[in-house]
Design an enzyme around this catalytic site. Structure first.
Site, mmCIF file in Angstrom:
data_model
loop_
_atom_site.group_PDB
_atom_site.id
_atom_site.type_symbol
_atom_site.label_atom_id
_atom_site.label_comp_id
_atom_site.label_asym_id
_atom_site.label_seq_id
_atom_site.Cartn_x
_atom_site.Cartn_y
_atom_site.Cartn_z
ATOM 1 N N SER A 153 0.842 -1.210 0.000
ATOM 2 C CA SER A 153 0.000 0.000 0.000
ATOM 3 C C SER A 153 0.871 1.252 0.000
ATOM 4 O O SER A 153 2.101 1.177 0.094
ATOM 5 C CB SER A 153 -0.930 0.017 1.231
ATOM 6 O OG SER A 153 -0.167 0.147 2.413
ATOM 7 N N ILE B 139 3.069 4.556 -0.129
ATOM 8 C CA ILE B 139 4.277 4.994 -0.837
ATOM 9 C C ILE B 139 4.998 3.781 -1.448
ATOM 10 O O ILE B 139 5.533 3.858 -2.556
ATOM 11 C CB ILE B 139 5.213 5.774 0.116
ATOM 12 C CG1 ILE B 139 4.472 6.962 0.758
ATOM 13 C CG2 ILE B 139 6.430 6.303 -0.633
ATOM 14 C CD1 ILE B 139 5.233 7.635 1.917
ATOM 15 N N ARG C 180 3.264 -7.870 4.640
ATOM 16 C CA ARG C 180 2.561 -9.018 5.237
ATOM 17 C C ARG C 180 1.363 -9.450 4.405
ATOM 18 O O ARG C 180 1.048 -10.621 4.327
ATOM 19 C CB ARG C 180 2.095 -8.659 6.660
ATOM 20 C CG ARG C 180 3.234 -8.510 7.654
ATOM 21 C CD ARG C 180 2.768 -7.858 8.916
ATOM 22 N NE ARG C 180 2.140 -6.562 8.626
ATOM 23 C CZ ARG C 180 1.600 -5.757 9.524
ATOM 24 N NH1 ARG C 180 1.591 -6.123 10.785
ATOM 25 N NH2 ARG C 180 1.068 -4.602 9.165
ATOM 26 N N ASP D 76 6.596 -10.975 7.592
ATOM 27 C CA ASP D 76 6.588 -9.981 8.669
ATOM 28 C C ASP D 76 8.029 -9.564 8.927
ATOM 29 O O ASP D 76 8.827 -10.338 9.478
ATOM 30 C CB ASP D 76 5.966 -10.598 9.933
ATOM 31 C CG ASP D 76 5.878 -9.590 11.066
ATOM 32 O OD1 ASP D 76 6.470 -8.491 10.959
ATOM 33 O OD2 ASP D 76 5.213 -9.903 12.067
ATOM 34 N N TYR E 21 8.502 6.751 17.470
ATOM 35 C CA TYR E 21 8.477 6.813 16.000
ATOM 36 C C TYR E 21 9.530 7.807 15.499
ATOM 37 O O TYR E 21 10.331 7.482 14.617
ATOM 38 C CB TYR E 21 7.091 7.216 15.498
ATOM 39 C CG TYR E 21 7.051 7.415 13.990
ATOM 40 C CD1 TYR E 21 7.109 6.327 13.122
ATOM 41 C CD2 TYR E 21 6.977 8.695 13.425
ATOM 42 C CE1 TYR E 21 7.095 6.501 11.744
ATOM 43 C CE2 TYR E 21 6.960 8.875 12.047
ATOM 44 C CZ TYR E 21 7.025 7.777 11.210
ATOM 45 O OH TYR E 21 7.019 7.943 9.843
ATOM 46 N N LYS F 220 12.923 7.099 13.197
ATOM 47 C CA LYS F 220 13.224 7.726 11.907
ATOM 48 C C LYS F 220 14.535 8.525 11.987
ATOM 49 O O LYS F 220 15.238 8.653 10.991
ATOM 50 C CB LYS F 220 12.049 8.608 11.461
ATOM 51 C CG LYS F 220 10.782 7.797 11.155
ATOM 52 C CD LYS F 220 11.007 6.824 10.008
ATOM 53 C CE LYS F 220 9.786 6.012 9.666
ATOM 54 N NZ LYS F 220 9.952 5.160 8.474
ATOM 55 N N THR G 125 -1.816 8.405 2.776
ATOM 56 C CA THR G 125 -1.803 6.933 2.801
ATOM 57 C C THR G 125 -2.554 6.477 4.061
ATOM 58 O O THR G 125 -3.075 7.305 4.815
ATOM 59 C CB THR G 125 -0.361 6.382 2.884
ATOM 60 O OG1 THR G 125 0.163 6.727 4.178
ATOM 61 C CG2 THR G 125 0.545 6.967 1.807
HETATM 62 N N1 LIG Z 1 2.227 8.774 5.120
HETATM 63 C C1 LIG Z 1 2.973 9.662 5.745
HETATM 64 O O1 LIG Z 1 2.498 10.773 6.081
HETATM 65 C C2 LIG Z 1 4.425 9.367 6.023
HETATM 66 C C3 LIG Z 1 5.239 10.434 6.419
HETATM 67 C C4 LIG Z 1 6.591 10.190 6.687
HETATM 68 C C5 LIG Z 1 7.102 8.909 6.544
HETATM 69 N N2 LIG Z 1 6.280 7.884 6.164
HETATM 70 C C6 LIG Z 1 6.878 6.554 6.056
HETATM 71 O O2 LIG Z 1 6.578 6.009 4.783
HETATM 72 C C7 LIG Z 1 6.657 4.582 4.861
HETATM 73 C C8 LIG Z 1 5.450 3.998 4.137
HETATM 74 O O3 LIG Z 1 4.272 4.336 4.837
HETATM 75 P P1 LIG Z 1 2.927 4.752 4.080
HETATM 76 O O4 LIG Z 1 2.670 6.169 4.366
HETATM 77 O O5 LIG Z 1 2.958 4.285 2.685
HETATM 78 O O6 LIG Z 1 1.863 3.932 4.947
HETATM 79 P P2 LIG Z 1 1.080 2.572 4.643
HETATM 80 O O7 LIG Z 1 0.230 2.737 3.432
HETATM 81 O O8 LIG Z 1 0.428 2.207 5.927
HETATM 82 O O9 LIG Z 1 2.238 1.545 4.257
HETATM 83 C C9 LIG Z 1 2.989 0.863 5.224
HETATM 84 C C10 LIG Z 1 3.566 -0.372 4.568
HETATM 85 O O10 LIG Z 1 4.385 -1.076 5.529
HETATM 86 C C11 LIG Z 1 4.026 -2.448 5.521
HETATM 87 N N3 LIG Z 1 4.267 -3.071 6.812
HETATM 88 C C12 LIG Z 1 3.763 -2.681 8.018
HETATM 89 N N4 LIG Z 1 4.161 -3.540 8.989
HETATM 90 C C13 LIG Z 1 4.932 -4.491 8.363
HETATM 91 C C14 LIG Z 1 5.630 -5.639 8.817
HETATM 92 N N5 LIG Z 1 5.625 -6.004 10.116
HETATM 93 N N6 LIG Z 1 6.304 -6.388 7.910
HETATM 94 C C15 LIG Z 1 6.307 -6.050 6.596
HETATM 95 N N7 LIG Z 1 5.679 -4.961 6.108
HETATM 96 C C16 LIG Z 1 4.995 -4.194 6.985
HETATM 97 C C17 LIG Z 1 2.541 -2.436 5.182
HETATM 98 O O11 LIG Z 1 2.126 -3.669 4.625
HETATM 99 P P3 LIG Z 1 1.340 -4.844 5.393
HETATM 100 O O12 LIG Z 1 0.343 -4.188 6.308
HETATM 101 O O13 LIG Z 1 0.738 -5.621 4.265
HETATM 102 O O14 LIG Z 1 2.404 -5.613 6.109
HETATM 103 C C18 LIG Z 1 2.478 -1.344 4.119
HETATM 104 O O15 LIG Z 1 2.800 -1.886 2.860
HETATM 105 C C19 LIG Z 1 6.748 4.234 6.346
HETATM 106 O O16 LIG Z 1 8.075 3.898 6.659
HETATM 107 C C20 LIG Z 1 6.344 5.525 7.039
HETATM 108 O O17 LIG Z 1 6.931 5.657 8.316
HETATM 109 C C21 LIG Z 1 4.964 8.089 5.897
#
Ligand SMILES: NC(=O)c1ccc[n+]([C@@H]2O[C@H](COP(=O)([O-])OP(=O)(O)OC[C@H]3O[C@@H](n4cnc5c(N)ncnc54)[C@H](OP(=O)(O)O)[C@@H]3O)[C@@H](O)[C@H]2O)c1
Length: 276
Positions: free
Chosen positions: A24, A26, A46, A72, A164, A168, A199
């Site tokens: 999902s 990014i 996962r 995981d 968190y 980071k 997201t």
């Molecule tokens: N969105 C924001 O505002 C934002 C801002 C700064 C940084 N970020 C960073 O961007 C990155 C991506 O996040 P996102 O915003 O795209 O959110 P997201 O849509 O919730 O994506 C998170 C991803 O991490 C995977 N994940 C979570 N737990 C896991 C585990 N135990 N093992 C393997 N995969 C796992 C999820 O897949 P499954 O659930 O299928 O495992 C999902 O694909 C993260 O590192 C987040 O900290 C996001």
């Protein structure tokens, strides 16, 4: 995007890209962009059903080989399986994107310890372990790129988002240090620092989205493109939005306690009621 320089070859040379967190947000956008540029993919998260759908769609649309692993990454077995299924099986990886991660918003003393430790296993240990393992393989070939996803939360301590933000900050510091070490070996390590991105991150973190904040919000597609462009240009670090770059720079002009207090005022109010 041109990837010349990251791999020593051109996009046409292909090469396998591993993307964690590809189910999902990014991570899925990274997968799309890499497939469009001709990369074969190895997708990890996962949710195997979401990965299977994306792998099928991207291989049909772009004629690339897209495989996946439901794992995981918070566990040693999951992390080991990623390496064993790629480099360990003779499939050289030219790009690794460590995107998988999540946040937990709230007072540290009120968060479930198990969730906090699980987050650190994923954000810190998985990023460090996969970076290390693939760096060794890339260094031996003198080619490759590693893109680690941190956050704007990496730059100053973030009360009510403490573990968190610290996780980071680890990714930012680790990646910037490795950028310097690895460049003489032909390997690029780049750190991507997104701000608010649309997201499922907010709902997983138990916090309100950007609509409740003065911060700019970006699409996951735009964020992923900025990250891959920065990797191709061999940058050490990129913050995705100019306004985020501005507040991070201005925070350096005042005592460190100022951005910390502002963070406390902001993140103490961003938690969704009833979330843990
Ligand atoms: N969105 C924001 O505002 C934002 C801002 C700064 C940084 N970020 C960073 O961007 C990155 C991506 O996040 P996102 O915003 O795209 O959110 P997201 O849509 O919730 O994506 C998170 C991803 O991490 C995977 N994940 C979570 N737990 C896991 C585990 N135990 N093992 C393997 N995969 C796992 C999820 O897949 P499954 O659930 O299928 O495992 C999902 O694909 C993260 O590192 C987040 O900290 C996001």
């Amino acid at each position: 995007m041109t990837e010349r320089g990251v791999t020593g070859g051109s996009v046409a040379d292909g090469g396998l890209a591993v993307v964690t967190g590809a189910s999902s947000g990014i991570g899925a956008s990274f997968a799309r962009l890499l497939a469009e540029s001709g990369r074969d993919l190895f997708l990890v998260a996962r949710r195997g059903d979401a990965l299977a759908r994306l792998a099928e769609e991207l291989s049909k649309a772009n004629g690339v080989d897209a495989s996946f692993l439901a794992a995981d990454l918070g566990t040693p077995e999951g992390r080991e399986a990623v390496f064993a299924s790629t480099e360990g099986s003779g499939r050289a990886v030219s790009i690794l994107v460590n995107d998988a991660g999540y946040g937990l918003n709230g007072p540290e003393a009120e968060l479930p310890l198990e969730r906090v430790l699980g987050m650190l296993q994923l954000n810190v240990v998985a990023t460090a372990e996969l970076t290390h393992r693939f760096l060794v393989a890339m260094r031996a070939r003198r080619a490759g790129g590693i893109l680690n996803v941190a956050s704007t939360s990496a730059f100053y301590p973030t009360p009510y988002f403490a573990a968190y933000g610290a996780s980071k900050a680890f990714i930012l510091s680790f990646s910037q240090a490795l950028h310097e070490e690895a460049k003489k070996d032909g390997v690029t390590v780049t750190c991507l620092c997104p701000g608010y991105t649309k997201t499922s991150f907010y709902s997983v973190a138990g916090m309100r989205g950007a609509e409740a904040t003065p911060f700019p919000e970006m699409t996951p597609e735009a964020v992923a493109k900025i990250g891959l462009d920065a990797l191709a240009k061999r940058k050490a670090c990129v913050v995705t939005h100019p306004l985020d770059r501005a507040w991070i720079a201005s925070g350096r002009l005042v005592p460190r306690s100022v951005p910390v207090k502002l963070g406390a005022a902001f993140f103490s109010r961003s938690r969704l009621p009833g979330k843990s």
